[in-house]
Structure formats: structure tokens, C-alpha cells
Design an enzyme around this catalytic site. Structure first.
Site, PDB file in Angstrom:
ATOM      1  N   HIS A 219     -30.245  -0.575  20.940  1.00  0.00           N
ATOM      2  CA  HIS A 219     -30.814  -1.912  20.704  1.00  0.00           C
ATOM      3  C   HIS A 219     -31.319  -2.595  21.971  1.00  0.00           C
ATOM      4  O   HIS A 219     -31.935  -3.650  21.907  1.00  0.00           O
ATOM      5  CB  HIS A 219     -29.777  -2.840  20.042  1.00  0.00           C
ATOM      6  CG  HIS A 219     -28.749  -3.363  21.006  1.00  0.00           C
ATOM      7  ND1 HIS A 219     -27.624  -2.652  21.334  1.00  0.00           N
ATOM      8  CD2 HIS A 219     -28.687  -4.520  21.720  1.00  0.00           C
ATOM      9  CE1 HIS A 219     -26.898  -3.353  22.198  1.00  0.00           C
ATOM     10  NE2 HIS A 219     -27.529  -4.488  22.458  1.00  0.00           N
TER      11      HIS A 219
HETATM   12  C1  UD1 Z   1     -28.778  -9.824  22.044  1.00  0.00           C
HETATM   13  C2  UD1 Z   1     -28.378 -10.001  23.504  1.00  0.00           C
HETATM   14  C3  UD1 Z   1     -27.874  -8.674  24.051  1.00  0.00           C
HETATM   15  C4  UD1 Z   1     -26.770  -8.110  23.177  1.00  0.00           C
HETATM   16  C5  UD1 Z   1     -27.214  -8.041  21.732  1.00  0.00           C
HETATM   17  C6  UD1 Z   1     -26.070  -7.646  20.864  1.00  0.00           C
HETATM   18  C7  UD1 Z   1     -29.678 -11.662  24.767  1.00  0.00           C
HETATM   19  C8  UD1 Z   1     -30.753 -11.871  25.761  1.00  0.00           C
HETATM   20  N1  UD1 Z   1     -29.532 -10.412  24.314  1.00  0.00           N
HETATM   21  O1  UD1 Z   1     -29.858  -8.893  22.006  1.00  0.00           O
HETATM   22  O2  UD1 Z   1     -27.340  -8.876  25.340  1.00  0.00           O
HETATM   23  O3  UD1 Z   1     -26.442  -6.814  23.624  1.00  0.00           O
HETATM   24  O4  UD1 Z   1     -27.678  -9.338  21.310  1.00  0.00           O
HETATM   25  O5  UD1 Z   1     -26.474  -7.148  19.635  1.00  0.00           O
HETATM   26  O6  UD1 Z   1     -28.993 -12.584  24.423  1.00  0.00           O
HETATM   27  N2  UD1 Z   1     -32.830 -10.031  14.715  1.00  0.00           N
HETATM   28  C9  UD1 Z   1     -32.774 -10.033  13.349  1.00  0.00           C
HETATM   29  N3  UD1 Z   1     -31.643 -10.533  12.747  1.00  0.00           N
HETATM   30  C10 UD1 Z   1     -30.600 -11.028  13.459  1.00  0.00           C
HETATM   31  C11 UD1 Z   1     -30.684 -11.024  14.855  1.00  0.00           C
HETATM   32  C12 UD1 Z   1     -31.804 -10.521  15.466  1.00  0.00           C
HETATM   33  O7  UD1 Z   1     -33.689  -9.595  12.665  1.00  0.00           O
HETATM   34  O8  UD1 Z   1     -29.597 -11.463  12.852  1.00  0.00           O
HETATM   35  C13 UD1 Z   1     -34.037  -9.458  15.354  1.00  0.00           C
HETATM   36  C14 UD1 Z   1     -35.135 -10.482  15.599  1.00  0.00           C
HETATM   37  O9  UD1 Z   1     -36.358  -9.826  15.425  1.00  0.00           O
HETATM   38  C15 UD1 Z   1     -34.946 -10.821  17.057  1.00  0.00           C
HETATM   39  C16 UD1 Z   1     -34.478  -9.500  17.634  1.00  0.00           C
HETATM   40  O10 UD1 Z   1     -33.665  -8.914  16.621  1.00  0.00           O
HETATM   41  O11 UD1 Z   1     -36.122 -11.276  17.668  1.00  0.00           O
HETATM   42  C17 UD1 Z   1     -33.677  -9.647  18.902  1.00  0.00           C
HETATM   43  O12 UD1 Z   1     -32.596 -10.546  18.727  1.00  0.00           O
HETATM   44  P1  UD1 Z   1     -31.990 -11.339  20.003  1.00  0.00           P
HETATM   45  O13 UD1 Z   1     -30.758 -12.049  19.591  1.00  0.00           O
HETATM   46  O14 UD1 Z   1     -33.054 -12.122  20.667  1.00  0.00           O
HETATM   47  O15 UD1 Z   1     -31.653 -10.182  20.999  1.00  0.00           O
HETATM   48  P2  UD1 Z   1     -30.833  -8.833  20.774  1.00  0.00           P
HETATM   49  O16 UD1 Z   1     -31.737  -7.691  21.015  1.00  0.00           O
HETATM   50  O17 UD1 Z   1     -30.095  -8.905  19.501  1.00  0.00           O
HETATM   51  N1  UDP Z   2     -20.928  -2.943  16.076  1.00  0.00           N
HETATM   52  C1  UDP Z   2     -20.671  -3.154  14.719  1.00  0.00           C
HETATM   53  N2  UDP Z   2     -21.569  -2.652  13.814  1.00  0.00           N
HETATM   54  C2  UDP Z   2     -22.682  -1.961  14.169  1.00  0.00           C
HETATM   55  C3  UDP Z   2     -22.925  -1.752  15.557  1.00  0.00           C
HETATM   56  C4  UDP Z   2     -22.033  -2.267  16.482  1.00  0.00           C
HETATM   57  O1  UDP Z   2     -19.663  -3.771  14.355  1.00  0.00           O
HETATM   58  O2  UDP Z   2     -23.440  -1.548  13.291  1.00  0.00           O
HETATM   59  C5  UDP Z   2     -19.982  -3.484  17.064  1.00  0.00           C
HETATM   60  C6  UDP Z   2     -19.470  -2.483  18.073  1.00  0.00           C
HETATM   61  O3  UDP Z   2     -18.335  -1.796  17.561  1.00  0.00           O
HETATM   62  C7  UDP Z   2     -19.151  -3.358  19.278  1.00  0.00           C
HETATM   63  C8  UDP Z   2     -20.181  -4.457  19.171  1.00  0.00           C
HETATM   64  O4  UDP Z   2     -20.678  -4.427  17.841  1.00  0.00           O
HETATM   65  O5  UDP Z   2     -17.871  -3.949  19.170  1.00  0.00           O
HETATM   66  C9  UDP Z   2     -21.282  -4.160  20.149  1.00  0.00           C
HETATM   67  O6  UDP Z   2     -22.363  -4.966  19.887  1.00  0.00           O
HETATM   68  P1  UDP Z   2     -23.837  -4.602  20.344  1.00  0.00           P
HETATM   69  O7  UDP Z   2     -23.977  -3.151  20.517  1.00  0.00           O
HETATM   70  O8  UDP Z   2     -24.741  -5.278  19.382  1.00  0.00           O
HETATM   71  O9  UDP Z   2     -23.969  -5.405  21.724  1.00  0.00           O
HETATM   72  P2  UDP Z   2     -23.519  -5.159  23.232  1.00  0.00           P
HETATM   73  O10 UDP Z   2     -22.097  -4.785  23.255  1.00  0.00           O
HETATM   74  O11 UDP Z   2     -24.429  -4.117  23.806  1.00  0.00           O
HETATM   75  O12 UDP Z   2     -23.791  -6.471  23.877  1.00  0.00           O
END
Ligand code: UD1
Ligand code: UDP
Length: 379
Positions: A219
Site C-alpha cells: 500500500h
Molecule cells: C495512510 C498513511 C500511511 C499508513 C497507511 C495505513 C499518511 C500520509 N499515510 O496511507 O502512513 O501506512 O495509511 O494503511 O497518513 N482510501 C479508501 N478508503 C479508505 C481509506 C483510503 O478508498 O477508507 C483510498 C483513497 O483513494 C485515498 C487512498 O486510499 O486517497 C489513500 O488513503 P490515505 O489515508 O491518504 O493514505 P494511505 O495510503 O492509506
Molecule cells: N491489517 C489488517 N487487515 C488487512 C491488512 C492489514 O488488519 O487487510 C493490519 C495489520 O495486521 C497491521 C496493520 O493493519 O496490524 C498495518 O496497517 P497498514 O499495513 O495499513 O499500515 P502501516 O503499518 O504500514 O502503517
């Protein structure tokens, strides 16, 4: 009774918050009141709602519903909403997790109105400032009063940035206290792994046999938004899938970006590959069971890298560097970047020569209780 406000927003923060809420409920109910603010950064049911009931996290007292957006736009909306809440709630401290935009927003809002910040997962550094998370964590650490690092490396990073090793309070943003506390996610993995075995039906639902598949997650923005990198990763996964089933719970960002950046030919190969199972994001109990039952984990997630270590699985890290350097040094994980050849070579290496050393890097499973005690003592 002391009061803390906790900010959650992205999936991993919701999960992390479960550990502290549980410690408060079990040990500090008469001393510490927690107000939970959900920024709404993640909002799909399977990125947010699913975790509350399953992990017994109290419902948020506030939801700012900011949703997705450009960094500035998203963070600004959060700052505005958090500031209002802090002014009316007047907490003793604001608790922030990790390194997302929700973390940064909380740090800016609280520091300007002089509310002490507790940063959980402090000190982690990739030394790569092109990552939005690196900026968020540095800024949050330097606005914090109590900084809890999960690893010895995180603690050392803070000392190298000028934080002092203080023993006696009072502590403040100008006289902060840094700790090596262990990892609240280790607390959670210990706590939820038994429950996952009892409650999760993911192996049956996805027709998976324990020990016979590889688990992947992707991601990180520099993978999903970059056609060369995402292509190389999927080409490697397709090759591995010729020998081993791979299950890939897809982050919504990745699902969207795959359609934009991958070639139609590669997308067709992915769709037709029976051994590459793309599924929607799963609940934490499902994820824990998948991790525990897998034979290897391939990921660019911070949290999933660590969990691979908790569950003693080799891990291929799809990033150019990691903040969790201890797991690489222990030989349990390899940094593969998004390089197809390195991914395949590391995969083969781990298949023939699995790592053995998975011992104690992340504490004793009591980090959350320790953190609550320190908040009560000093703030
Ligand atoms: C964010 C965090 C990242 C973290 C990740 C965990 C920042 C800058 N990044 O990244 O550090 O590792 O969360 O998962 O804060 N979207 C949906 N539904 C949702 C959420 C997101 O469709 O419920 C889609 C949207 O298109 C959105 C994109 O995902 O624009 C990115 O979401 P965003 O929260 O901006 O960043 P992440 O890539 O999720
Ligand atoms: N996770 C989850 N379901 C999923 C993928 C990840 O519950 O489908 C959990 C995972 O076990 C971990 C956390 O989400 O505890 C990690 O989140 P993510 O990878 O989105 O973000 P990051 O840790 O890189 O910030």
C-alpha cells in the site's frame, strides 16, 4: 482523574489504540479517562468500523469525517477539528500513534495550545525524507513531551537527534522524556492471537491450508503510484505464484492504482492467476490468523513487517529501507525494494534456508500498561 485525548485515523492506529484502551480498562479505570477522536482518514467499513467491535475498542467520542484528500487539505481539516476538541475537552495530554497525517495534525494542534503530547512509536526513522511518514514522525517527535520508542534503535535515533536521557521530571516539550518501552503492537499480537484461532474463519472462507501459503500486502505510495515499481512487484508475485499460493488483502489505494498504472496485459495475468488470490482488506483477527498460518510474508507495511517477526515468519520487505532494522539484522527479514530479481532471489533463499532467530526485540507484551503508568506519573 486525569484525562487523555487519543487521536486515531488510519487503520494501524485504530488497531494500536486497542492496546492502550485495554490497559486503561484493566488497570487504570479509576485514574485515567480516555476520549477517542477518529479523524476519519480511513472510513471504509473494512478499514475502520470492523476493528472497533472485534478488538473491543471504545467507540470514538468524536469523528471528524475528514476522508481522503491531498496532504495539505486533509491535514488542515484535521488540525482545525482537533483544535476545537482540545479546547473544549482540556485534557492533561494528547496521545498520538505512529506517523500518519492524523499524527501530524494532532501534533500541530496540541503543541500550539500547549497540551503535552505523548508519542507512541517515537524515534523510528527511515532516513528517507521523501516519505510523507518520515516528515510526520520527525515533526511529531520534536513537539512531544513523552516519547515511547518500541525498539532500541528508535531510542538511539532520538538521542542522536539531541533528546536527553533524563530521569527526574517535570517534563515538558522543552524538557522531553524519551523511553524504550517495547511495542504496543506486540502486546496486541499476544493478546489477540488466541482469539483469532477461536473466532476467525478466514482459512476456511478463502480455502487456505495452514502453512501452505504466502501472505502479501502492498500500500506504500511510492509502490502503488509508480508504474515501474508496481509492475516489478506484481511480476515477481506472479512468478512466485507458480510455486506457491499467495493471498493478498488489497488496500483500497492499491486496488485503485492497479487499474491506473499496470498494463492491461499484466492485469489480465493477475486476474487469471489462480494462485494469486486478491481479496478485500480483512479484519485484524483474520489478519493475525493469516500471518500466523502463512509460510512467508511479503509486504511494504510497517505493521505487517513487525507482525511477521512476532509470528516467526520470514519477511520480504518491498521498500528500499526499513525503520524496523532489528528484524533485518536478526536475519528474519530482507530488504528487497521493488526489485523483481532481489524479491525472487530472497524468496528462494528463505524457502531453502528459513530464518531461526526471532527472539525478543519488541518488549514483554506490557508496553501499554507501562505507558499508562508514565502518563499518570508525569502529566
Ligand atoms: C495512510 C498513511 C500511511 C499508513 C497507511 C495505513 C499518511 C500520509 N499515510 O496511507 O502512513 O501506512 O495509511 O494503511 O497518513 N482510501 C479508501 N478508503 C479508505 C481509506 C483510503 O478508498 O477508507 C483510498 C483513497 O483513494 C485515498 C487512498 O486510499 O486517497 C489513500 O488513503 P490515505 O489515508 O491518504 O493514505 P494511505 O495510503 O492509506
Ligand atoms: N491489517 C489488517 N487487515 C488487512 C491488512 C492489514 O488488519 O487487510 C493490519 C495489520 O495486521 C497491521 C496493520 O493493519 O496490524 C498495518 O496497517 P497498514 O499495513 O495499513 O499500515 P502501516 O503499518 O504500514 O502503517
Amino acid at each position: 482523574m486525569k484525562k487523555i485525548v487519543t487521536i486515531i485515523g488510519a487503520r494501524p492506529q485504530i488497531i494500536k489504540a486497542a492496546a492502550l484502551s485495554r490497559a486503561i480498562k484493566n488497570h487504570f479505570q479509576d485514574q485515567l479517562k480516555e476520549i477517542i477522536v477518529h479523524t476519519g482518514q480511513h472510513y471504509d467499513a473494512n478499514m475502520s468500523e470492523v476493528f472497533f467491535e472485534e478488538l473491543s475498542i471504545p467507540r470514538p467520542d468524536y469523528n471528524l469525517n475528514v476522508g481522503s484528500g491531498k496532504h495539505g487539505e486533509q491535514t488542515a481539516k484535521m488540525i482545525q477539528g482537533i483544535e476545537e476538541i482540545l479546547i473544549s475537552e482540556k485534557p492533561n495530554a494528547l496521545v498520538l500513534y505512529g506517523d500518519t497525517n492524523s499524527t501530524l495534525a494532532g501534533a500541530i494542534a496540541a503543541s500550539k495550545i500547549h497540551i503535552p503530547i505523548v508519542h507512541i512509536e517515537a524515534g523510528l526513522r527511515s532516513f528517507n525524507k521523501s516519505m510523507p511518514e518520515e516528515i510526520n514522525r520527525i515533526m511529531c517527535d520534536h513537539a512531544s513531551t513523552l516519547l515511547f520508542s518500541p525498539t532500541p534503535t528508535g531510542y538511539r535515533n532520538l538521542i542522536n537527534e539531541g533528546f536527553k536521557e533524563l530521569e527526574e521530571g517535570p517534563f515538558s516539550v522543552d524538557r522531553p522524556k524519551v523511553y524504550h518501552s517495547g511495542d504496543v503492537m506486540y502486546d496486541n499480537s499476544l493478546h489477540f492471537s488466541t482469539l483469532a484461532k477461536e473466532k476467525s474463519s478466514i482459512l476456511v472462507d478463502e480455502k487456505l491450508e495452514a502453512g501452505s501459503f504466502i501472505l502479501g500486502t502492498i500500500h506504500r505510495d511510492n509502490n502503488t503510484d509508480n508504474p515501474e515499481r508496481l509492475t516489478a512487484i506484481f511480476e515477481a508475485l506472479l512468478e512466485i505464484a507458480q510455486e506457491n499460493k499467495i493471498i493478498l488483502p488489497l488496500h483500497p489505494r492499491t486496488k485503485k492504482k492497479m487499474q491506473e498504472v499496470l498494463s492491461p496485459d499484466l492485469l489480465t495475468q493477475i486476474t487469471n492467476c489462480q494462485n494469486l488470490q486478491l481479496i478485500a482488506p480483512v479484519s485484524f483477527l483474520d489478519m493475525v490468523l493469516l500471518e500466523d498460518s502463512s509460510k512467508m510474508i511479503i509486504t511494504d507495511s510497517g505493521g505487517v513487517q513487525k507482525e511477521s517477526f512476532f509470528f516467526k515468519k520470514p519477511c520480504l520487505i518491498l521498500r528500499p529501507e526499513t525503520e524496523w532494522v532489528e528484524i533485518v539484522e536478526a536475519g528474519a527479514a530482507r530488504i528487497c525494494d521493488a526489485d523483481k530479481d532481489i524479491i525472487l532471489k530472497s524468496y528462494r533463499n528463505f524457502m531453502s534456508n528459513p530464518p531461526q532467530d526471532f527472539e525478543g526485540i519488541f518488549g514483554d507484551g506490557q508496553a501499554s500498561k507501562f505507558i499508562c503508568g508514565e502518563i499518570l506519573e508525569w502529566l
